[in-house]
Scaffold this motif. Structure first.
Motif, PDB file in Angstrom:
ATOM      1  N   ALA A  73       0.843  -1.205   0.000  1.00  0.00           N
ATOM      2  CA  ALA A  73       0.000   0.000   0.000  1.00  0.00           C
ATOM      3  C   ALA A  73       0.872   1.247   0.000  1.00  0.00           C
ATOM      4  CB  ALA A  73      -0.934  -0.018   1.202  1.00  0.00           C
ATOM      5  N   THR A  74       1.938   1.243   0.788  1.00  0.00           N
ATOM      6  CA  THR A  74       2.791   2.415   0.893  1.00  0.00           C
ATOM      7  C   THR A  74       3.499   2.704  -0.436  1.00  0.00           C
ATOM      8  OG1 THR A  74       3.087   1.807   3.189  1.00  0.00           O
ATOM      9  CG2 THR A  74       4.589   3.456   2.298  1.00  0.00           C
ATOM     10  N   PHE A  75       4.121   1.682  -1.009  1.00  0.00           N
ATOM     11  CA  PHE A  75       4.838   1.914  -2.266  1.00  0.00           C
ATOM     12  C   PHE A  75       3.881   2.198  -3.425  1.00  0.00           C
ATOM     13  CE2 PHE A  75       8.416   0.249   0.012  1.00  0.00           C
ATOM     14  CZ  PHE A  75       9.485   0.907  -0.563  1.00  0.00           C
ATOM     15  N   ALA A  76       2.751   1.497  -3.438  1.00  0.00           N
ATOM     16  CA  ALA A  76       1.793   1.718  -4.530  1.00  0.00           C
ATOM     17  C   ALA A  76       1.261   3.144  -4.474  1.00  0.00           C
ATOM     18  CB  ALA A  76       0.651   0.717  -4.438  1.00  0.00           C
ATOM     19  N   THR A  77       1.027   3.674  -3.258  1.00  0.00           N
ATOM     20  CA  THR A  77       0.540   5.049  -3.134  1.00  0.00           C
ATOM     21  C   THR A  77       1.596   6.016  -3.645  1.00  0.00           C
ATOM     22  OG1 THR A  77      -0.718   4.368  -1.199  1.00  0.00           O
ATOM     23  CG2 THR A  77      -0.433   6.726  -1.525  1.00  0.00           C
ATOM     24  N   LEU A  79       4.177   5.434  -5.797  1.00  0.00           N
ATOM     25  CA  LEU A  79       4.360   5.325  -7.251  1.00  0.00           C
ATOM     26  C   LEU A  79       3.115   5.786  -8.007  1.00  0.00           C
ATOM     27  CD1 LEU A  79       6.180   1.889  -7.366  1.00  0.00           C
ATOM     28  CD2 LEU A  79       7.120   4.057  -8.134  1.00  0.00           C
ATOM     29  N   GLY A  80       1.942   5.438  -7.478  1.00  0.00           N
ATOM     30  CA  GLY A  80       0.697   5.826  -8.134  1.00  0.00           C
ATOM     31  C   GLY A  80       0.521   7.337  -8.151  1.00  0.00           C
ATOM     32  N   THR A  81       0.907   8.005  -7.044  1.00  0.00           N
ATOM     33  CA  THR A  81       0.807   9.463  -6.985  1.00  0.00           C
ATOM     34  C   THR A  81       1.756  10.094  -7.996  1.00  0.00           C
ATOM     35  OG1 THR A  81       0.288   9.266  -4.645  1.00  0.00           O
ATOM     36  CG2 THR A  81       0.885  11.450  -5.441  1.00  0.00           C
ATOM     37  N   ILE A 142       6.208  -7.166  -4.946  1.00  0.00           N
ATOM     38  CA  ILE A 142       6.451  -6.469  -6.217  1.00  0.00           C
ATOM     39  C   ILE A 142       5.243  -6.615  -7.147  1.00  0.00           C
ATOM     40  CG2 ILE A 142       7.821  -6.554  -8.347  1.00  0.00           C
ATOM     41  CD1 ILE A 142      10.260  -7.188  -6.575  1.00  0.00           C
ATOM     42  N   ALA A 143       4.710  -7.816  -7.235  1.00  0.00           N
ATOM     43  CA  ALA A 143       3.556  -8.055  -8.109  1.00  0.00           C
ATOM     44  C   ALA A 143       2.367  -7.204  -7.667  1.00  0.00           C
ATOM     45  CB  ALA A 143       3.186  -9.531  -8.085  1.00  0.00           C
ATOM     46  N   HIS A 144       2.147  -7.147  -6.358  1.00  0.00           N
ATOM     47  CA  HIS A 144       1.014  -6.368  -5.853  1.00  0.00           C
ATOM     48  C   HIS A 144       1.189  -4.879  -6.100  1.00  0.00           C
ATOM     49  CE1 HIS A 144      -0.784  -9.612  -2.974  1.00  0.00           C
ATOM     50  NE2 HIS A 144      -0.818  -9.933  -4.242  1.00  0.00           N
ATOM     51  N   ILE A 145       2.414  -4.380  -5.888  1.00  0.00           N
ATOM     52  CA  ILE A 145       2.652  -2.952  -6.137  1.00  0.00           C
ATOM     53  C   ILE A 145       2.330  -2.630  -7.592  1.00  0.00           C
ATOM     54  CG2 ILE A 145       4.425  -1.156  -6.283  1.00  0.00           C
ATOM     55  CD1 ILE A 145       5.836  -2.542  -3.914  1.00  0.00           C
ATOM     56  N   THR A 146       2.736  -3.525  -8.500  1.00  0.00           N
ATOM     57  CA  THR A 146       2.559  -3.252  -9.922  1.00  0.00           C
ATOM     58  C   THR A 146       1.096  -3.069 -10.289  1.00  0.00           C
ATOM     59  OG1 THR A 146       4.529  -4.579 -10.307  1.00  0.00           O
ATOM     60  CG2 THR A 146       3.190  -4.039 -12.230  1.00  0.00           C
ATOM     61  N   PHE A 147       0.213  -3.902  -9.759  1.00  0.00           N
ATOM     62  CA  PHE A 147      -1.185  -3.675 -10.153  1.00  0.00           C
ATOM     63  C   PHE A 147      -1.904  -2.679  -9.247  1.00  0.00           C
ATOM     64  CE2 PHE A 147      -4.062  -5.906  -7.315  1.00  0.00           C
ATOM     65  CZ  PHE A 147      -3.297  -6.921  -6.757  1.00  0.00           C
ATOM     66  N   SER A 148      -1.496  -2.575  -7.968  1.00  0.00           N
ATOM     67  CA  SER A 148      -2.166  -1.616  -7.074  1.00  0.00           C
ATOM     68  C   SER A 148      -1.895  -0.178  -7.477  1.00  0.00           C
ATOM     69  CB  SER A 148      -1.704  -1.790  -5.632  1.00  0.00           C
ATOM     70  OG  SER A 148      -1.835  -3.100  -5.217  1.00  0.00           O
ATOM     71  N   MET A 149      -0.675   0.109  -7.957  1.00  0.00           N
ATOM     72  CA  MET A 149      -0.346   1.506  -8.276  1.00  0.00           C
ATOM     73  C   MET A 149      -1.250   2.052  -9.374  1.00  0.00           C
ATOM     74  SD  MET A 149       3.337   1.191 -10.233  1.00  0.00           S
ATOM     75  CE  MET A 149       3.433   2.773 -11.034  1.00  0.00           C
ATOM     76  N   ALA A 150      -1.740   1.166 -10.238  1.00  0.00           N
ATOM     77  CA  ALA A 150      -2.647   1.612 -11.295  1.00  0.00           C
ATOM     78  C   ALA A 150      -3.956   2.133 -10.692  1.00  0.00           C
ATOM     79  CB  ALA A 150      -2.927   0.467 -12.255  1.00  0.00           C
ATOM     80  N   TYR A 151      -4.456   1.437  -9.679  1.00  0.00           N
ATOM     81  CA  TYR A 151      -5.696   1.876  -9.026  1.00  0.00           C
ATOM     82  C   TYR A 151      -5.483   3.202  -8.298  1.00  0.00           C
ATOM     83  CZ  TYR A 151      -7.826  -2.664  -9.943  1.00  0.00           C
ATOM     84  OH  TYR A 151      -8.355  -3.759 -10.559  1.00  0.00           O
TER      85      TYR A 151
ATOM     86  N   TYR B  34       7.683   5.193 -14.355  1.00  0.00           N
ATOM     87  CA  TYR B  34       7.892   4.709 -15.723  1.00  0.00           C
ATOM     88  C   TYR B  34       8.795   3.479 -15.715  1.00  0.00           C
ATOM     89  CZ  TYR B  34       7.526   5.701 -20.727  1.00  0.00           C
ATOM     90  OH  TYR B  34       7.181   5.674 -22.049  1.00  0.00           O
ATOM     91  N   LEU B  35       9.933   3.597 -15.010  1.00  0.00           N
ATOM     92  CA  LEU B  35      10.870   2.477 -14.964  1.00  0.00           C
ATOM     93  C   LEU B  35      10.240   1.257 -14.310  1.00  0.00           C
ATOM     94  CD1 LEU B  35      14.292   4.139 -14.106  1.00  0.00           C
ATOM     95  CD2 LEU B  35      13.606   2.980 -16.218  1.00  0.00           C
ATOM     96  N   TRP B  36       9.493   1.508 -13.233  1.00  0.00           N
ATOM     97  CA  TRP B  36       8.830   0.398 -12.535  1.00  0.00           C
ATOM     98  C   TRP B  36       7.930  -0.364 -13.499  1.00  0.00           C
ATOM     99  CZ3 TRP B  36       9.115  -1.295  -7.393  1.00  0.00           C
ATOM    100  CH2 TRP B  36       8.205  -2.301  -7.068  1.00  0.00           C
ATOM    101  N   LEU B  37       7.114   0.394 -14.259  1.00  0.00           N
ATOM    102  CA  LEU B  37       6.153  -0.253 -15.153  1.00  0.00           C
ATOM    103  C   LEU B  37       6.854  -0.957 -16.321  1.00  0.00           C
ATOM    104  CD1 LEU B  37       3.322   2.415 -15.175  1.00  0.00           C
ATOM    105  CD2 LEU B  37       3.165   0.099 -14.307  1.00  0.00           C
ATOM    106  N   VAL B  38       7.929  -0.357 -16.810  1.00  0.00           N
ATOM    107  CA  VAL B  38       8.660  -1.018 -17.903  1.00  0.00           C
ATOM    108  C   VAL B  38       9.224  -2.347 -17.402  1.00  0.00           C
ATOM    109  CG1 VAL B  38      10.739  -0.913 -19.335  1.00  0.00           C
ATOM    110  CG2 VAL B  38       9.183   1.041 -19.248  1.00  0.00           C
ATOM    111  N   LEU B  39       9.808  -2.304 -16.212  1.00  0.00           N
ATOM    112  CA  LEU B  39      10.444  -3.512 -15.682  1.00  0.00           C
ATOM    113  C   LEU B  39       9.425  -4.584 -15.298  1.00  0.00           C
ATOM    114  CD1 LEU B  39      13.009  -4.955 -14.881  1.00  0.00           C
ATOM    115  CD2 LEU B  39      12.940  -3.792 -12.680  1.00  0.00           C
ATOM    116  N   PHE B  40       8.333  -4.183 -14.642  1.00  0.00           N
ATOM    117  CA  PHE B  40       7.422  -5.189 -14.094  1.00  0.00           C
ATOM    118  C   PHE B  40       6.110  -5.346 -14.855  1.00  0.00           C
ATOM    119  CE2 PHE B  40      10.011  -4.049 -10.316  1.00  0.00           C
ATOM    120  CZ  PHE B  40      10.634  -5.277 -10.197  1.00  0.00           C
ATOM    121  N   PHE B  41       5.942  -4.545 -15.908  1.00  0.00           N
ATOM    122  CA  PHE B  41       4.739  -4.744 -16.715  1.00  0.00           C
ATOM    123  C   PHE B  41       5.082  -5.037 -18.175  1.00  0.00           C
ATOM    124  CE2 PHE B  41       1.257  -3.346 -19.374  1.00  0.00           C
ATOM    125  CZ  PHE B  41       0.228  -4.094 -18.846  1.00  0.00           C
TER     126      PHE B  41
END
Lengths: 280, 315
Positions: A73-77, A79-81, A142-151, B34-41
């Motif tokens: 939650a912390t990292f996704a917020t 990166l998402g921001t 890592i997987a969770h951050i990747t999809f949570s940051m989009a939300y 950007y880098l995060w998404l390139v690497l993990f998406f």
């Protein structure tokens, strides 16, 4: 005629809400069932809660899930921001189309694909650079951050679009440095959105089964993975007890958040009323 | 729906936007996510495509390499489209795709049918009732998806609540098999995704100008005609947004067909999962993933389009 239609609408509303809530109530009811067979009533009992509390497996899974959810939650917020700021504030920049595609794609991506592709990445990386050695906590996070940051990005974007920029400009005209403007003006205005995003990311992480089961390794069971493996073969009364505890915790959280938001809204309305009164 | 407001506000927003961040911070703010998404998406996505073009072999990892050194020392690139041909030829995949789309489509329609009047009812309620109703719709969305599916296992089982109730009422003598049938899968999907339909519909119906409905009624239109010619077209963006939010995840659903559908439910998400985890055929699983993605790219773009338009209307 209007009366007749609204009666139909009310009937549908009641039916829909009953449809949403009856299964949840039954789930809770059966957690207090003494019988080992879930849907056959054998008298009131809290024995399944005892069974639950005595299971170290469950507690390990709870702790792992909570740790992942907090960090996610912390990292996704964060990166998402940043992603939302980039999307809304910088107009055109090189690679914007790709960026906007990547930030919104996880919202519509089937979980099985996200899970599969990330697992294949982790396996390839382990092959090339030797990291990640063992899959589990780190890879799931890592997987969770990747999809949570989009939300989170979606929530912050809508907040940024609706935000009055003249305040920032005023602060800047009065001589505030960029970092000062960000800290004193932009972030406080974004704070409710960031909190909402944080909570959403936290829940998404706690709730995820499919992606976690792809990218996890042996021995790392998150709570959904544990629950899934137990209920796969049928009904388990101690899972009902666990479900009841989870549902109660979440409900209290949501109701509390809703109440706080409602109070804030009321305060704002009152302030506005006061302000308009002094204007005249 | 109100095109005049869009061009007026958008350019000014763009020009003056975040000028204070345009300096040295700009690069960093863009680069980190950007880098995060390139690497993990993005990169994982290319790895999936790569593996989908490889050959399944018994090794670890179980797929062939695309680049090989031939005997005379030349680098050879071998792309295999066999996996895709296999998906096309083998009836199982082809039918599973169609079945997933059919299930998702029917569930979307039923969600729309239940969700539309619900959203309409919430809009029409008093402000206090409206807040309570909204919380009631949102609450299940926050509680565990897995546990809500599990709740249906208890209801639909042979010895479950519904069968017991029907027997008690004397409507049936023997339990009807409901769990591990397609019916259970439909029910589970509708149940799980109903809130996703209601919320965008609510947001859209709320903006509907009630004066238009009254005008139509005053001019003599019957309620049904008013609904079909005014309400429905004006809430179409909400209908599309809600439908895609149900249809797309429902198509790739894994948990519901696995728990409620049992062994004889064929949905593409479940097929991909078992192809990868049980059959260890990574190339075929990757090909299924790529095909599914292509199948969903179109509605995805459509959805983003609708969403962008909605955001435009909101500003």
């Amino acid at each position: 005629m209007i009366h007749k239609r609204s009666r139909w609408v009310i009937a549908m509303l009641c039916f829909g809400l009953a449809f949403l809530y009856v299964p949840i109530f039954l789930l809770i009811l059966y957690s207090f069932n003494h019988s080992k067979l879930v849907p056959i009533w054998g008298g009131f009992s809290t024995r399944w809660y005892t069974v639950l509390f005595e299971s170290p497996e469950v507690w390990e899974a709870v702790m792992l899930s909570l740790r992942i959810a907090l960090i996610n939650a912390t990292f996704a917020t964060l990166l998402g921001t940043l992603a939302a700021l980039a999307m809304v504030r910088f107009g055109r920049f090189k690679g914007r189309t790709l960026f906007s595609g990547m930030i919104s794609a996880p919202l519509v991506m089937p979980e099985v694909i996200t899970g599969l592709s990330l697992l294949l990445l982790f396996i390839t990386l382990a092959d090339i650079i030797g990291w990640p050695g063992a899959r589990g906590f780190t890879t799931i996070t890592i997987a969770h951050i990747t999809f949570s940051m989009a939300y989170v990005a979606v929530i912050i974007q809508s907040r940024l679009i609706g935000m009055d920029q003249s305040i920032e400009e005023a602060a800047q005209d009065l001589g505030a440095k960029p970092l000062r403007v960000l800290w004193d003006i932009t972030l406080p205005i974004l704070a409710p959105g960031m909190l909402a995003g944080w909570l959403l990311a936290f829940t998404l992480s706690l709730d995820d089964l499919v992606i976690a089961s792809f990218v996890t390794g042996p021995g790392s069971n998150t709570l959904p993975i544990l629950i899934f493996s137990r209920i796969k073969l049928g009904l388990k009364p101690d899972i009902n007890a666990l479900a009841t505890l989870i549902i109660l915790t979440v409900s209290i959280g949501v109701l509390l958040a809703a109440w706080l938001m409602w109070r804030q809204e009321k305060q704002r309305m009152q302030d506005r009323k006061m302000a308009s009164r002094t204007d005249h | 729906m109100k095109p005049s407001t869009v061009p007026a506000s958008t350019p000014s927003l763009r020009q003056s936007s975040g000028r204070y961040l345009q300096t040295k911070w700009k690069g960093l703010i863009i680069a980190v996510p950007y880098l995060w998404l390139v690497l993990f998406f993005l990169i994982p996505f290319f790895i999936v495509i790569k593996i989908s073009l490889a050959e399944s072999i018994i090794a670890s990892p179980p797929f062939s390499s695309l680049l090989n050194w031939t005997e005379d020392g030349a680098l050879q690139l071998s792309l295999l489209f066999d996996n895709y041909a296999y998906l096309w030829e083998d009836e199982l995949y082809y039918k599973t795709y169609l079945n997933s789309i059919k299930v998702a489509f029917i569930c979307t329609l039923i969600c729309l049918f239940i969700g539309y009047p619900m959203a309409y009812g919430i809009v029409r309620a008093t402000p206090t009732q409206r807040n309570i109703l909204l919380i009631l719709v949102i609450l299940p969305f926050w509680t565990s998806f897995l546990l809500r599916v599990y709740a249906w296992m208890g209801i639909l089982a042979d010895q479950g609540t519904l069968n017991n109730l029907l027997i008690w009422f004397g409507l049936i003598d023997e339990p009807i098999r409901m769990l591990y049938t397609p019916f259970a899968v439909y029910l589970g999907i509708i149940y799980s995704y109903l809130p996703f339909m209601i919320l965008p519909l609510y947001a859209n119906i709320e903006k509907l100008d009630m004066n238009l409905l009254e005008a139509a009624a005053a001019l003599g239109a019957k309620p049904l005609i008013t609904f079909l010619t005014v309400t429905l077209p004006m809430t179409l963006p909400g209908i599309i947004a809600g439908s895609l939010l149900v249809f797309i995840p429902a198509t790739g659903e894994y948990v519901i067909p696995d728990l409620l559908g049992g062994g004889n439910s064929f949905m593409i998400g479940k097929l991909l999962y078992s192809e990868f985890n049980n059959n260890h055929d990574w190339p075929v699983a990757a090909a299924v993933a790529v095909a599914l993605l292509i199948l969903l790219v179109l509605p995805m773009m459509l959805y983003q389009n609708v969403q962008a338009r909605q955001v435009g209307v909101k500003t």
